[in-house]
Each structure stands twice: as structure tokens, then as C-alpha cells.
Design a protein around this motif. Structure first.
Motif, short mmCIF file in Angstrom:
data_model
loop_
_atom_site.label_atom_id
_atom_site.label_comp_id
_atom_site.label_asym_id
_atom_site.label_seq_id
_atom_site.Cartn_x
_atom_site.Cartn_y
_atom_site.Cartn_z
N TYR A 108 0.87 -1.42 0.16
CA TYR A 108 0.15 0.10 0.07
C TYR A 108 0.66 1.15 -0.03
CZ TYR A 108 -3.91 -3.28 1.25
OH TYR A 108 -4.57 -4.10 1.00
N GLU A 109 0.05 2.22 -0.70
CA GLU A 109 0.90 3.43 -0.70
C GLU A 109 -0.11 4.57 0.14
OE1 GLU A 109 1.86 4.77 -4.67
OE2 GLU A 109 2.50 6.74 -3.84
N MET A 110 0.65 5.47 0.77
CA MET A 110 -0.17 6.44 1.62
C MET A 110 0.34 7.91 1.04
SD MET A 110 -2.74 7.58 3.74
CE MET A 110 -3.07 6.35 5.00
N ARG A 111 -0.16 8.87 0.46
CA ARG A 111 0.43 10.19 0.30
C ARG A 111 -0.26 11.02 1.23
NH1 ARG A 111 2.17 12.65 -4.68
NH2 ARG A 111 2.65 10.50 -5.53
N SER A 112 0.47 11.98 1.86
CA SER A 112 -0.19 13.07 2.68
C SER A 112 -0.11 14.20 1.98
CB SER A 112 0.47 13.02 3.92
OG SER A 112 -0.07 12.06 5.06
N VAL A 113 -1.27 15.23 2.11
CA VAL A 113 -1.44 16.50 1.31
C VAL A 113 -1.56 17.46 2.53
CG1 VAL A 113 -1.98 15.82 -0.93
CG2 VAL A 113 -3.64 15.92 0.64
N SER A 114 -1.34 18.64 2.26
CA SER A 114 -1.81 19.51 3.34
C SER A 114 -2.58 20.74 3.00
CB SER A 114 -0.41 20.08 3.94
OG SER A 114 0.44 20.64 2.79
N SER A 115 -2.65 20.58 1.69
CA SER A 115 -3.90 21.65 1.12
C SER A 115 -5.05 21.02 0.41
CB SER A 115 -3.21 22.80 0.45
OG SER A 115 -2.78 22.44 -0.77
N LEU A 116 -6.34 21.75 0.14
CA LEU A 116 -6.99 21.20 -0.76
C LEU A 116 -6.82 21.08 -2.02
CD1 LEU A 116 -10.17 19.89 -0.99
CD2 LEU A 116 -10.82 22.49 -0.88
N ASP A 117 -6.00 22.37 -2.62
CA ASP A 117 -5.64 22.46 -4.12
C ASP A 117 -4.60 21.26 -4.27
OD1 ASP A 117 -6.07 24.15 -6.23
OD2 ASP A 117 -3.60 24.32 -5.87
N GLU A 118 -3.89 20.82 -3.36
CA GLU A 118 -2.79 19.78 -3.57
C GLU A 118 -3.61 18.41 -3.77
OE1 GLU A 118 1.28 17.83 -1.28
OE2 GLU A 118 0.13 19.47 -0.42
N ALA A 119 -4.54 18.21 -2.88
CA ALA A 119 -5.55 16.97 -3.06
C ALA A 119 -6.25 16.97 -4.26
CB ALA A 119 -6.48 17.10 -1.98
N LEU A 120 -6.80 18.05 -4.54
CA LEU A 120 -7.57 17.98 -5.95
C LEU A 120 -6.58 18.01 -7.15
CD1 LEU A 120 -10.08 20.67 -5.15
CD2 LEU A 120 -10.53 18.16 -4.90
N GLY A 121 -5.47 18.26 -7.12
CA GLY A 121 -4.28 18.40 -8.31
C GLY A 121 -4.13 16.80 -8.48
N LEU A 122 -3.89 16.26 -7.20
CA LEU A 122 -3.39 14.51 -7.36
C LEU A 122 -4.52 13.83 -8.05
CD1 LEU A 122 -0.57 13.73 -6.44
CD2 LEU A 122 -1.64 13.03 -4.43
N LEU A 123 -5.67 14.37 -7.30
CA LEU A 123 -7.02 13.51 -7.88
C LEU A 123 -7.16 13.67 -9.34
CD1 LEU A 123 -9.53 13.85 -4.99
CD2 LEU A 123 -8.13 11.88 -5.49
N ALA A 124 -7.03 15.00 -9.65
CA ALA A 124 -7.13 15.11 -11.18
C ALA A 124 -6.10 14.84 -12.29
CB ALA A 124 -7.27 16.74 -11.39
N ALA A 125 -4.79 14.42 -11.66
CA ALA A 125 -3.81 14.10 -12.40
C ALA A 125 -3.72 12.57 -12.72
CB ALA A 125 -2.42 14.35 -11.68
N GLU A 126 -4.18 11.87 -11.97
CA GLU A 126 -4.55 10.35 -12.07
C GLU A 126 -6.06 9.85 -11.63
OE1 GLU A 126 -0.98 8.04 -10.77
OE2 GLU A 126 -0.61 9.84 -9.78
N PRO A 127 -6.94 10.32 -12.53
CA PRO A 127 -8.38 10.09 -12.12
C PRO A 127 -8.47 8.50 -11.84
CG PRO A 127 -8.19 11.09 -14.04
CD PRO A 127 -6.75 10.63 -13.99
N GLY A 128 -9.00 8.43 -10.63
CA GLY A 128 -9.37 7.14 -9.97
C GLY A 128 -8.06 6.32 -9.46
N ALA A 129 -6.95 7.00 -9.49
CA ALA A 129 -5.90 6.21 -8.78
C ALA A 129 -5.91 6.28 -7.27
CB ALA A 129 -4.56 6.87 -9.52
N TRP A 130 -6.28 7.31 -6.96
CA TRP A 130 -6.03 7.78 -5.51
C TRP A 130 -7.48 7.51 -4.77
CZ3 TRP A 130 -1.26 8.20 -3.58
CH2 TRP A 130 -0.12 8.39 -4.27
N THR A 131 -7.48 6.84 -3.51
CA THR A 131 -8.50 6.93 -2.51
C THR A 131 -8.36 7.65 -1.79
OG1 THR A 131 -8.88 4.61 -3.39
CG2 THR A 131 -9.96 5.21 -1.13
N PRO A 132 -9.50 8.58 -1.40
CA PRO A 132 -9.37 9.48 -0.01
C PRO A 132 -9.44 8.59 1.10
CG PRO A 132 -11.00 10.32 -1.58
CD PRO A 132 -10.69 9.04 -2.10
N PHE A 133 -8.62 9.10 2.02
CA PHE A 133 -8.42 8.52 3.16
C PHE A 133 -8.55 9.47 4.39
CE2 PHE A 133 -6.25 6.71 7.18
CZ PHE A 133 -6.17 5.24 7.13
#
Ligand SMILES: Cc1cc2nc3c(=O)[nH]c(=O)nc-3n(C[C@H](O)[C@H](O)[C@H](O)COP(=O)(O)OP(=O)(O)OC[C@H]3O[C@@H](n4cnc5c(N)ncnc54)[C@H](O)[C@@H]3O)c2cc1C
Length: 290
Positions: free
Chosen positions: A8-33
């Protein structure tokens, strides 16, 4: 533990923009935790198919409970403890506080979040019936912007919801007006929340029930919602329609019970039976009306 953590891989983000950027860059790849109180159960059981997780815990834009003049916005990362400590929630949305009180025990209340409870989409979750009777709406955010969905339309089928890949739940909005209007001045406002489970805490509900009504000599307005009696949490529209505008007597209560049977579709499962759930749902409605 039946899962191999190195997979498993866990990526921590510290802003909403960073979170949305990651989700948009790889659609469906990341599951919110969020709090992880649902996801960690699956991990422990070896039943967590997703491999990459986006840790939202430090995204402050998703935290907090903000009370404006017309509405209260509960951030997706608000925990049950946050709900219980908030003076506006406890005073004006007591059924939300009642649901939070019977969700898990202290550790879960400190860590489990409102957004996680909604997105986990369990029909047996305890908070959703309270949100439904307060006419909540869900704020969804993605790189494309914000959109709002009425909560009653959000869960579309068992574990299915109106949440696109790349979207996060940003918060839940509760209108403060409730049933207040000039036409209802002087009426009494009655509310109830009931969880029926094997224990008061740390038990998944066999059934949960929330209702709010405005009454004088008759029922002027009423909203009823239930969990654990259908593939999604449900508003009991047939029962509401059988009651709205009517003075209560044994006949009307019996009609409402019958109508409630058309709102719900309980099943037998490990926690209870369809027959028990139908009977208890009717009993809770009758108790509230009485
Ligand atoms: C011992 C125990 C007791 C429990 N008791 C109860 C109970 O009594 N009543 C009850 O209803 N529940 C109960 N739960 C379930 C759980 O605690 C709640 O559903 C909790 O609110 C989940 O929130 P979370 O932040 O931990 O979710 P997580 O586990 O982090 O996530 C759950 C799901 O939501 C998604 N998600 C999380 N945040 C977002 C977001 N902002 N946007 C989009 N998707 C998101 C995740 O991807 C995941 O699919 C219990 C759990 C345990 C382990």
C-alpha cells in the motif's frame, strides 16, 4: 493483520488544492483516506482492494463547523467529537448530536469523520437519517469546481453515490430555517432520534430512525428518515404524506404505519431480520407520533 502493508501507498497532502491536483492528475488512482475508521477495518480483514491512498487529515479547508445566518456548513473532516462540542449543532440540530453520541465509542468519535461516514455509504450508518430530516445538501469539490447535491439524491443504490472520480466531499450544509416560517408560528416542534442495536455503542444498527415534526392541533410538517431498512438510507415520503396536515388518531397512525411499509425494503442479514425491522420501524414511528 491479513494485509501486507508494503503493498500500500499513502500520500499525505496539506492543502485542498494539492489534494484535488493529485486526484485530477491520475483519475481514479487515489482513494481518499480521512479518519480511516472504515478503511482500516478492511485493511485488517485483507479486503482493501485499493492500493493508493490520499491522506486528507491535514487539509484544514475540510475541517471545522461554520455557522452562518442561514445555514451551518459541517466540514467533511469534522469528527463526531467536533459535532458534539459544537454549540449550534447541539442546540439547533440535536438529532445530529444524538446520532454522533451513539456512533462507535470515544476513539471512533475522535477519529471518524462526517465525510467518511457519508462516502462509505453504508445503509446502516447512524448519522445520515439525522442529516436527511434536516434537509442537508452535500458540497462536492474537484479541480472543475464546486457543486451541491441534495442529500436525499446523493445515495443512488447500495454503496453507489453521486460522487465522480476526482471529487471530494467538501462538507454538508444544513439550512438553519428548518421548518420555521410565518405560517408555522406558535406550533410545537418535536424531534426524535433512535438507534436500535445490540448495544448502545460499538454496535452496527439493526435500524435507526430520525423524525422531526411541527404540530399544533394537527401535523403541519413532518420529515422521517431511516437507516438499515433499504439499500440506502431513506426518507419515508409515503409515511410523511399520510401524516401531513392531519390530526392524529389511532386510524391515522395505523395508516402511517402501513405507508411506512412502502418506504422501506428491509432484509434479513447477520444483525436482524426483515420482519423485525419492519415491526420496529412501525413501532418507532408510532412511539414518535404518540
Ligand atoms: C469500532 C467501530 C465502530 C463504529 N461504529 C459506528 C457506528 O456506531 N455508526 C456508524 O455510522 N459508523 C460506525 N463506524 C464506522 C466509521 O467509524 C464511520 O463510518 C466513520 O464516520 C468513517 O469516517 P472516516 O473518516 O474514518 O472514514 P475513512 O475510513 O477514512 O473513509 C471511509 C470512506 O469514505 C471515503 N472518504 C473519506 N473522506 C472522504 C471525502 N472527504 N470525500 C470523498 N470520500 C471520502 C474513503 O475513500 C472511504 O471510501 C464504526 C467503525 C468502527 C471501526
Amino acid at each position: 493483520m491479513r494485509s501486507w502493508l508494503a503493498q500500500y501507498e499513502m500520500r499525505s497532502v496539506s492543502s485542498l488544492d494539492e489534494a484535488l491536483g493529485l486526484l485530477a492528475a491520475e483519475p481514479g488512482a487515489w482513494t481518499p483516506f480521512a479518519g480511516g475508521t472504515d478503511l482500516m477495518v478492511l485493511l485488517e480483514a485483507g479486503r482493501l482492494p485499493q492500493r493508493r491512498f490520499l491522506d486528507l487529515w491535514r487539509v484544514d479547508e475540510l475541517r471545522g463547523i461554520a455557522a452562518g445566518p442561514d445555514e451551518v456548513v459541517i466540514g467533511a473532516l469534522a469528527t463526531y467529537t467536533d459535532l458534539l462540542r459544537d454549540p449550534v449543532i447541539t442546540a439547533q440540530f440535536p438529532l445530529v448530536a444524538d446520532a454522533a453520541k451513539v456512533t462507535g465509542a470515544t476513539a471512533i468519535q475522535n477519529r471518524g469523520t462526517v465525510g467518511g461516514n457519508i462516502a462509505n455509504a453504508s445503509p446502516a450508518a447512524d448519522l445520515p437519517p439525522a442529516l436527511l430530516v434536516y434537509d442537508a445538501s452535500i458540497e462536492l469539490v474537484s479541480k472543475a469546481g464546486l457543486r451541491t447535491v441534495p442529500y436525499h439524491a446523493f445515495h443512488t443504490a447500495y454503496k453507489q453515490m453521486d460522487l465522480a472520480p476526482g471529487e471530494l466531499i467538501r462538507g454538508v450544509t444544513l439550512p438553519r430555517a428548518g421548518f420555521r416560517s410565518a405560517a408555522l408560528e406558535g406550533c410545537r416542534w418535536k424531534q426524535t432520534y433512535r438507534k436500535v442495536g445490540t448495544r448502545r455503542a460499538q454496535a452496527i444498527s439493526k435500524l435507526c430512525f430520525a423524525a422531526t415534526a411541527v404540530v399544533d392541533d394537527r401535523i403541519r410538517e413532518i420529515r422521517i428518515a431511516l437507516g438499515s431498512v433499504a439499500p440506502t438510507v431513506v426518507r419515508a415520503r409515503h409515511a410523511e404524506n399520510a401524516l401531513r396536515g392531519r390530526a392524529l388518531d389511532a386510524h391515522v397512525i395505523s395508516e402511517a404505519r402501513a405507508a411506512l411499509g412502502r418506504d422501506i425494503a428491509p432484509i434479513d442479514d447477520v444483525r436482524s431480520t426483515a420482519e423485525y425491522r419492519l415491526k420496529v420501524a412501525g413501532n418507532l414511528l408510532q412511539e414518535f407520533l404518540s
